[in-house]
Scaffold this motif. Structure first.
Motif, PDB file in Angstrom:
ATOM      1  N   MET A  31       0.733  -1.204  -0.109  1.00  0.00           N
ATOM      2  CA  MET A  31       0.230  -0.016   0.050  1.00  0.00           C
ATOM      3  C   MET A  31       0.916   1.224   0.015  1.00  0.00           C
ATOM      4  O   MET A  31       1.853   1.278   0.682  1.00  0.00           O
ATOM      5  CB  MET A  31      -0.908  -0.001   1.306  1.00  0.00           C
ATOM      6  N   ALA A  32       0.655   2.161  -0.866  1.00  0.00           N
ATOM      7  CA  ALA A  32       1.196   3.648  -0.996  1.00  0.00           C
ATOM      8  C   ALA A  32       0.835   4.146   0.397  1.00  0.00           C
ATOM      9  O   ALA A  32      -0.117   3.978   1.075  1.00  0.00           O
ATOM     10  CB  ALA A  32       0.855   4.229  -1.864  1.00  0.00           C
ATOM     11  N   SER A  70      -2.438  11.495  -2.326  1.00  0.00           N
ATOM     12  CA  SER A  70      -1.817  10.467  -2.343  1.00  0.00           C
ATOM     13  C   SER A  70      -2.044   9.414  -3.435  1.00  0.00           C
ATOM     14  O   SER A  70      -3.285   9.592  -3.829  1.00  0.00           O
ATOM     15  CB  SER A  70      -2.064   9.685  -1.076  1.00  0.00           C
ATOM     16  N   LYS A  71      -1.555   8.371  -3.661  1.00  0.00           N
ATOM     17  CA  LYS A  71      -1.973   7.365  -4.690  1.00  0.00           C
ATOM     18  C   LYS A  71      -2.793   6.495  -4.283  1.00  0.00           C
ATOM     19  O   LYS A  71      -3.774   6.473  -5.343  1.00  0.00           O
ATOM     20  CB  LYS A  71      -0.445   6.527  -4.734  1.00  0.00           C
ATOM     21  N   ASP A  72      -2.883   6.022  -3.201  1.00  0.00           N
ATOM     22  CA  ASP A  72      -4.233   4.928  -2.763  1.00  0.00           C
ATOM     23  C   ASP A  72      -5.211   5.663  -2.219  1.00  0.00           C
ATOM     24  O   ASP A  72      -6.247   4.999  -2.408  1.00  0.00           O
ATOM     25  CB  ASP A  72      -3.553   3.642  -2.216  1.00  0.00           C
ATOM     26  N   GLY A  73      -4.962   6.797  -1.439  1.00  0.00           N
ATOM     27  CA  GLY A  73      -6.267   7.336  -0.651  1.00  0.00           C
ATOM     28  C   GLY A  73      -6.718   8.507  -0.889  1.00  0.00           C
ATOM     29  O   GLY A  73      -7.400   9.085  -0.099  1.00  0.00           O
ATOM     30  N   ILE A 109       8.606  13.948  -6.045  1.00  0.00           N
ATOM     31  CA  ILE A 109       7.287  13.699  -5.480  1.00  0.00           C
ATOM     32  C   ILE A 109       6.162  13.595  -6.304  1.00  0.00           C
ATOM     33  O   ILE A 109       6.125  14.125  -7.205  1.00  0.00           O
ATOM     34  CB  ILE A 109       7.092  15.013  -4.405  1.00  0.00           C
ATOM     35  N   GLY A 110       5.331  12.670  -5.988  1.00  0.00           N
ATOM     36  CA  GLY A 110       4.179  12.298  -6.771  1.00  0.00           C
ATOM     37  C   GLY A 110       3.316  10.921  -6.300  1.00  0.00           C
ATOM     38  O   GLY A 110       3.651  10.325  -5.324  1.00  0.00           O
ATOM     39  N   ASN A 111       2.109  11.171  -6.718  1.00  0.00           N
ATOM     40  CA  ASN A 111       1.383   9.846  -6.543  1.00  0.00           C
ATOM     41  C   ASN A 111       1.232   8.952  -7.619  1.00  0.00           C
ATOM     42  O   ASN A 111       0.093   8.279  -7.956  1.00  0.00           O
ATOM     43  CB  ASN A 111      -0.093  10.494  -6.178  1.00  0.00           C
ATOM     44  N   THR A 112       2.176   8.687  -8.215  1.00  0.00           N
ATOM     45  CA  THR A 112       2.337   7.537  -9.354  1.00  0.00           C
ATOM     46  C   THR A 112       3.458   6.563  -9.077  1.00  0.00           C
ATOM     47  O   THR A 112       4.305   6.684  -8.085  1.00  0.00           O
ATOM     48  CB  THR A 112       2.602   8.177 -10.775  1.00  0.00           C
ATOM     49  N   ASP A 160      -2.524  10.508 -12.612  1.00  0.00           N
ATOM     50  CA  ASP A 160      -1.101  10.813 -11.597  1.00  0.00           C
ATOM     51  C   ASP A 160      -0.633  12.000 -11.926  1.00  0.00           C
ATOM     52  O   ASP A 160      -0.697  12.142 -13.140  1.00  0.00           O
ATOM     53  CB  ASP A 160      -0.364   9.593 -11.624  1.00  0.00           C
ATOM     54  N   VAL A 161       0.124  12.376 -10.984  1.00  0.00           N
ATOM     55  CA  VAL A 161       1.015  13.592 -11.168  1.00  0.00           C
ATOM     56  C   VAL A 161       2.150  13.359 -10.467  1.00  0.00           C
ATOM     57  O   VAL A 161       2.325  12.686  -9.511  1.00  0.00           O
ATOM     58  CB  VAL A 161       0.065  14.969 -10.986  1.00  0.00           C
ATOM     59  N   ALA A 162       3.274  14.278 -11.059  1.00  0.00           N
ATOM     60  CA  ALA A 162       4.571  13.994 -10.241  1.00  0.00           C
ATOM     61  C   ALA A 162       5.260  15.123 -10.395  1.00  0.00           C
ATOM     62  O   ALA A 162       5.301  15.781 -11.610  1.00  0.00           O
ATOM     63  CB  ALA A 162       5.188  12.708 -10.580  1.00  0.00           C
TER      64      ALA A 162
END
Length: 333
Positions: A1-2, A130-133, A71-74, A57-59
Motif C-alpha cells: 500500500m502506498a 496520495s496514490k491509494d488514498g 514527489i508524486g502519486n504515481t 497521476d501527477v509527479a
C-alpha cells in the motif's frame, strides 16, 4: 500500500537530458505521460519539471548540482528506486514551498470544493493527493462531514478548518498520515482519527500547547501531551461507535466496551496519569441524552465524555478529577 506523499531524494547528478530519458521515458512507457514546465515558478536554484500521467497521476522533479527531489502519486521510476524519503518539513524550504503550491493547485483542480478549505487542503495534502488514498479521503470529507454524522459538510469542515488555520502542530505529517491511504473507505477508523483533532482543538482552545504521539516507557505512544504554564498532562482519545451501529445497542455499554479496549492495553501498561477523552460525536440526541442523564462511569479515571455538534454545542461530563481544563464554551454537566 502506498503511503502519504513524501519526497524522494536522489544524490546523483541530473541534467535535463537525463530527466527526459530516465524519468519521463520510463513513465511514458508504462503509463503514458507528458512532461512540461511546472505551473509555478521553479524553486530558486533548481530546474524543475512536471509529469502528468494518462491515468490522472501527477509527479514533480526538481534538481540542481547536489541532486534531485521527486514527489508524486504515481509509480517511482527505476532510476529513483532505493532513494530515501522525506516529509515536506525535511527538504529545502524552496523545494517544499514550490511543490506544495503545485500540488495544491492540482488538488483544487481535481476537487474544486476543497478550495473553500485551504487549511484542510494544505494539512491533509499528503493524503488528499496520495496514490491509494486520494479518493477515499476526499469522499470522507465531502460526503461524511469529516466524521460528524448529523452535520452538514460546511459545518463539519469549517470546524476543522478554523482549528488547522492556527497551525497547531509543529509537524503535520504525523497527524495527517493518521487519516490513512486505503483504497476502501473505513468510516469508523477515519472518524476515530478525526476525534484526535477534535480533542486537540479543545485543548488548544483551553490554552494548551499540544504535542502528538508521546512515547512512554512501556513502549506505547500516548496521543498527546498538553502543556500549559510549565505543566504537562498526557491525554488519550477514543471514539465509541454509535450504539445503533453496534450489537451492544446501549450507549452505556458502547462506551464501556470501547474504553475497556484502551484500559486493558496501553493505559493499563502505563499505570495511570493519563486523562481519557471519550468522543461520543457519533451518538444521536437520544443516545447522548441517556448518557448525560446517567453520567455512567466509563472504567477509567480521569475521563471526559463529550459530544461535539459543529455550529451548535459541545457538551460533556467527567469521571474523576480531570487535571486539564476545557474551553469555556463546553457545557459540562
Amino acid at each position: 500500500m502506498a503511503k502519504p506523499l513524501r519526497f524522494r531524494r536522489s544524490t546523483e547528478r541530473w541534467t535535463a537530458g537525463r530527466v527526459r530519458s530516465d524519468l519521463h521515458a520510463a513513465l511514458d512507457a508504462n503509463l503514458g505521460a507528458s512532461m512540461s514546465s511546472p505551473w509555478y515558478r521553479q524553486p530558486e536554484g533548481y530546474d524543475a519539471r512536471r509529469f502528468e500521467m494518462d491515468n490522472g497521476d501527477v509527479a514533480l522533479f526538481a534538481w540542481n548540482d547536489d541532486g534531485g527531489f521527486w514527489i508524486g502519486n504515481t509509480e517511482t521510476p527505476r532510476a529513483l528506486w532505493g532513494t530515501e524519503k522525506y516529509t515536506f518539513r525535511e527538504v529545502p524550504t524552496p523545494v517544499a514551498q514550490w511543490a506544495e503550491q503545485e500540488l495544491l493547485a492540482q488538488l483544487h483542480e481535481e476537487a474544486p470544493w476543497l478550495a473553500k478549505y485551504p487549511a484542510i487542503s494544505r494539512f491533509f495534502l499528503p493524503v488528499l493527493l496520495s496514490k491509494d488514498g486520494r479518493h477515499t479521503s476526499r469522499e470522507f470529507f465531502r460526503e461524511y462531514a469529516a466524521g460528524f454524522p448529523d452535520a452538514s459538510r460546511e459545518a463539519g469542515l469549517s470546524f476543522y478548518e478554523e482549528f488547522l488555520a492556527t497551525e497547531p502542530f509543529e509537524e503535520r505529517h504525523v497527524m495527517a498520515a493518521k487519516l490513512g491511504t486505503a483504497e476502501h473507505l473505513d468510516l469508523t477508523r477515519m472518524s476515530a482519527t478525526m476525534s484526535e483533532f477534535t480533542v486537540a482543538k479543545l485543548l488548544v482552545d483551553a490554552g494548551y500547547e499540544v504535542t502528538p504521539e508521546i512515547e512512554v516507557t512501556t513502549g506505547h505512544a500516548i496521543d498527546f501531551r498538553a502543556d500549559r504554564d510549565g505543566t504537562g498532562n498526557l491525554v488519550e482519545v477514543t471514539r465509541p461507535m454509535a450504539p445503533r451501529d453496534r450489537s451492544a445497542g446501549s450507549a452505556v455499554r458502547s462506551i464501556r466496551e470501547t474504553v475497556e479496549t484502551k484500559t486493558t492495553g496501553q493505559l493499563e501498561a502505563h499505570g495511570g496519569g493519563v486523562t481519557l477523552f471519550v468522543d461520543c460525536s457519533s451518538f444521536d440526541d437520544g443516545e447522548w441524552g441517556r448518557l448525560l442523564s446517567e453520567r455512567p462511569s466509563v472504567g477509567h479515571r480521569p475521563a471526559v465524555v463529550f459530544r461535539v455538534q459543529p455550529g451548535n454545542s459541545t457538551q460533556a461530563y467527567t469521571n474523576g478529577t480531570v487535571p486539564v481544563d476545557l474551553p469555556g464554551y463546553v457545557d459540562v454537566r
